[in-house]
Design a protein around this motif. Structure first.
Motif, PDB file in Angstrom:
ATOM      1  N   GLU A   1       0.856  -1.188   0.000  1.00 46.53           N
ATOM      2  CA  GLU A   1       0.000   0.000   0.000  1.00 46.53           C
ATOM      3  C   GLU A   1       0.887   1.231   0.000  1.00 46.53           C
ATOM      4  O   GLU A   1       1.996   1.211   0.530  1.00 46.53           O
ATOM      5  CB  GLU A   1      -0.886  -0.010   1.250  1.00 46.53           C
ATOM      6  CG  GLU A   1      -1.869   1.109   1.328  1.00 46.53           C
ATOM      7  CD  GLU A   1      -2.692   1.097   2.616  1.00 46.53           C
ATOM      8  OE1 GLU A   1      -3.423   2.059   2.815  1.00 46.53           O
ATOM      9  OE2 GLU A   1      -2.571   0.147   3.396  1.00 46.53           O
ATOM     10  N   ASN A   2       0.403   2.301  -0.597  1.00 43.46           N
ATOM     11  CA  ASN A   2       1.125   3.567  -0.530  1.00 43.46           C
ATOM     12  C   ASN A   2       0.144   4.697  -0.292  1.00 43.46           C
ATOM     13  O   ASN A   2      -1.011   4.626  -0.675  1.00 43.46           O
ATOM     14  CB  ASN A   2       1.957   3.811  -1.791  1.00 43.46           C
ATOM     15  CG  ASN A   2       1.116   3.933  -3.034  1.00 43.46           C
ATOM     16  OD1 ASN A   2      -0.077   3.707  -3.008  1.00 43.46           O
ATOM     17  ND2 ASN A   2       1.737   4.279  -4.128  1.00 43.46           N
ATOM     18  N   GLU A   3       0.640   5.735   0.377  1.00 43.29           N
ATOM     19  CA  GLU A   3      -0.158   6.925   0.645  1.00 43.29           C
ATOM     20  C   GLU A   3       0.690   8.136   0.305  1.00 43.29           C
ATOM     21  O   GLU A   3       1.840   8.223   0.715  1.00 43.29           O
ATOM     22  CB  GLU A   3      -0.559   7.004   2.123  1.00 43.29           C
ATOM     23  CG  GLU A   3      -1.506   5.947   2.582  1.00 43.29           C
ATOM     24  CD  GLU A   3      -1.813   6.043   4.065  1.00 43.29           C
ATOM     25  OE1 GLU A   3      -1.242   6.933   4.746  1.00 43.29           O
ATOM     26  OE2 GLU A   3      -2.603   5.235   4.540  1.00 43.29           O
ATOM     27  N   TYR A   4       0.113   9.048  -0.444  1.00 39.10           N
ATOM     28  CA  TYR A   4       0.773  10.312  -0.726  1.00 39.10           C
ATOM     29  C   TYR A   4       0.198  11.330   0.241  1.00 39.10           C
ATOM     30  O   TYR A   4      -0.986  11.640   0.194  1.00 39.10           O
ATOM     31  CB  TYR A   4       0.543  10.721  -2.184  1.00 39.10           C
ATOM     32  CG  TYR A   4       1.060  12.097  -2.499  1.00 39.10           C
ATOM     33  CD1 TYR A   4       2.415  12.372  -2.451  1.00 39.10           C
ATOM     34  CD2 TYR A   4       0.184  13.120  -2.823  1.00 39.10           C
ATOM     35  CE1 TYR A   4       2.888  13.635  -2.736  1.00 39.10           C
ATOM     36  CE2 TYR A   4       0.645  14.382  -3.109  1.00 39.10           C
ATOM     37  CZ  TYR A   4       1.995  14.641  -3.062  1.00 39.10           C
ATOM     38  OH  TYR A   4       2.457  15.891  -3.329  1.00 39.10           O
ATOM     39  N   TRP A   5       1.029  11.831   1.144  1.00 40.40           N
ATOM     40  CA  TRP A   5       0.565  12.742   2.180  1.00 40.40           C
ATOM     41  C   TRP A   5       0.539  14.190   1.732  1.00 40.40           C
ATOM     42  O   TRP A   5      -0.012  15.036   2.415  1.00 40.40           O
ATOM     43  CB  TRP A   5       1.433  12.614   3.428  1.00 40.40           C
ATOM     44  CG  TRP A   5       1.263  11.326   4.160  1.00 40.40           C
ATOM     45  CD1 TRP A   5       0.279  10.403   3.995  1.00 40.40           C
ATOM     46  CD2 TRP A   5       2.112  10.810   5.184  1.00 40.40           C
ATOM     47  NE1 TRP A   5       0.468   9.353   4.844  1.00 40.40           N
ATOM     48  CE2 TRP A   5       1.585   9.573   5.593  1.00 40.40           C
ATOM     49  CE3 TRP A   5       3.263  11.281   5.790  1.00 40.40           C
ATOM     50  CZ2 TRP A   5       2.174   8.798   6.585  1.00 40.40           C
ATOM     51  CZ3 TRP A   5       3.845  10.507   6.782  1.00 40.40           C
ATOM     52  CH2 TRP A   5       3.300   9.281   7.169  1.00 40.40           C
TER      53      TRP A   5
ATOM     54  N   PRO B   1      -6.162   3.581   7.008  1.00 44.60           N
ATOM     55  CA  PRO B   1      -5.201   4.642   6.699  1.00 44.60           C
ATOM     56  C   PRO B   1      -4.268   4.936   7.874  1.00 44.60           C
ATOM     57  O   PRO B   1      -4.576   4.626   9.027  1.00 44.60           O
ATOM     58  CB  PRO B   1      -6.093   5.844   6.395  1.00 44.60           C
ATOM     59  CG  PRO B   1      -7.351   5.578   7.126  1.00 44.60           C
ATOM     60  CD  PRO B   1      -7.516   4.082   7.127  1.00 44.60           C
ATOM     61  N   SER B   2      -3.145   5.546   7.566  1.00 47.67           N
ATOM     62  CA  SER B   2      -2.193   5.921   8.605  1.00 47.67           C
ATOM     63  C   SER B   2      -2.741   7.092   9.416  1.00 47.67           C
ATOM     64  O   SER B   2      -3.748   7.709   9.048  1.00 47.67           O
ATOM     65  CB  SER B   2      -0.857   6.302   7.973  1.00 47.67           C
ATOM     66  OG  SER B   2      -1.023   7.446   7.170  1.00 47.67           O
TER      67      SER B   2
ATOM     68  N   MET C   1      -3.355  10.384   7.549  1.00 42.56           N
ATOM     69  CA  MET C   1      -4.482  10.480   6.635  1.00 42.56           C
ATOM     70  C   MET C   1      -5.836  10.485   7.341  1.00 42.56           C
ATOM     71  O   MET C   1      -6.844  10.784   6.717  1.00 42.56           O
ATOM     72  CB  MET C   1      -4.448   9.328   5.629  1.00 42.56           C
ATOM     73  CG  MET C   1      -3.233   9.355   4.717  1.00 42.56           C
ATOM     74  SD  MET C   1      -3.098  10.852   3.747  1.00 42.56           S
ATOM     75  CE  MET C   1      -4.375  10.593   2.550  1.00 42.56           C
TER      76      MET C   1
END
Length: 118
Positions: free
Chosen positions: A39-43, A100-101, A104
């Motif tokens: 998984e990836n998240e763009y903050w 989500p982290s 997020m």
């Protein structure tokens, strides 16, 4: 395979699409070496606490990976050599957290625990 979490800071003068393409690039590096990007998240662009390479802001990205140690080492090596990446933090975890982290989540959704009276 071991589980890892990575936080990457890229230069502030990149566009959001360029920063997200960096995430995809490092995901392909992992897959080429026998791992996978879970998984990836763009903050987004955030202000840093102190300047790094004369930059006050940076594009933050969070990656959850499932890869062997040599694949992680190769990805970190390429991140450090890449001119757009300023900092990288890698942590080995036992299990990935669901959802989500904390970055997020909305402020009211975060579980902060009970407050103690002073």
């Amino acid at each position: 395979m071991p589980l890892y979490e990575h936080v990457m800071i890229a230069r502030q003068d990149l566009s959001a699409t360029q920063a997200e393409s960096l995430i995809e690039h490092f995901g392909t590096v992992l897959s080429d070496n026998g791992g996978k990007l879970v998984e990836n998240e763009y903050w987004g662009v955030k202000t840093m606490a102190y300047k790094i390479n004369k930059n006050r802001k940076g594009h933050y990205a969070f990656l959850r990976t499932d890869a062997p140690a040599p694949a992680i080492q190769e990805m970190e090596r390429l991140m450090r050599l890449h001119e757009d990446v300023m900092r990288v933090l890698t942590i080995k975890v036992d299990v990935h957290a669901e959802g989500p982290s904390a970055q997020m989540q909305k402020r009211d959704e975060r579980d902060r625990g009970p407050r103690e009276r002073r």
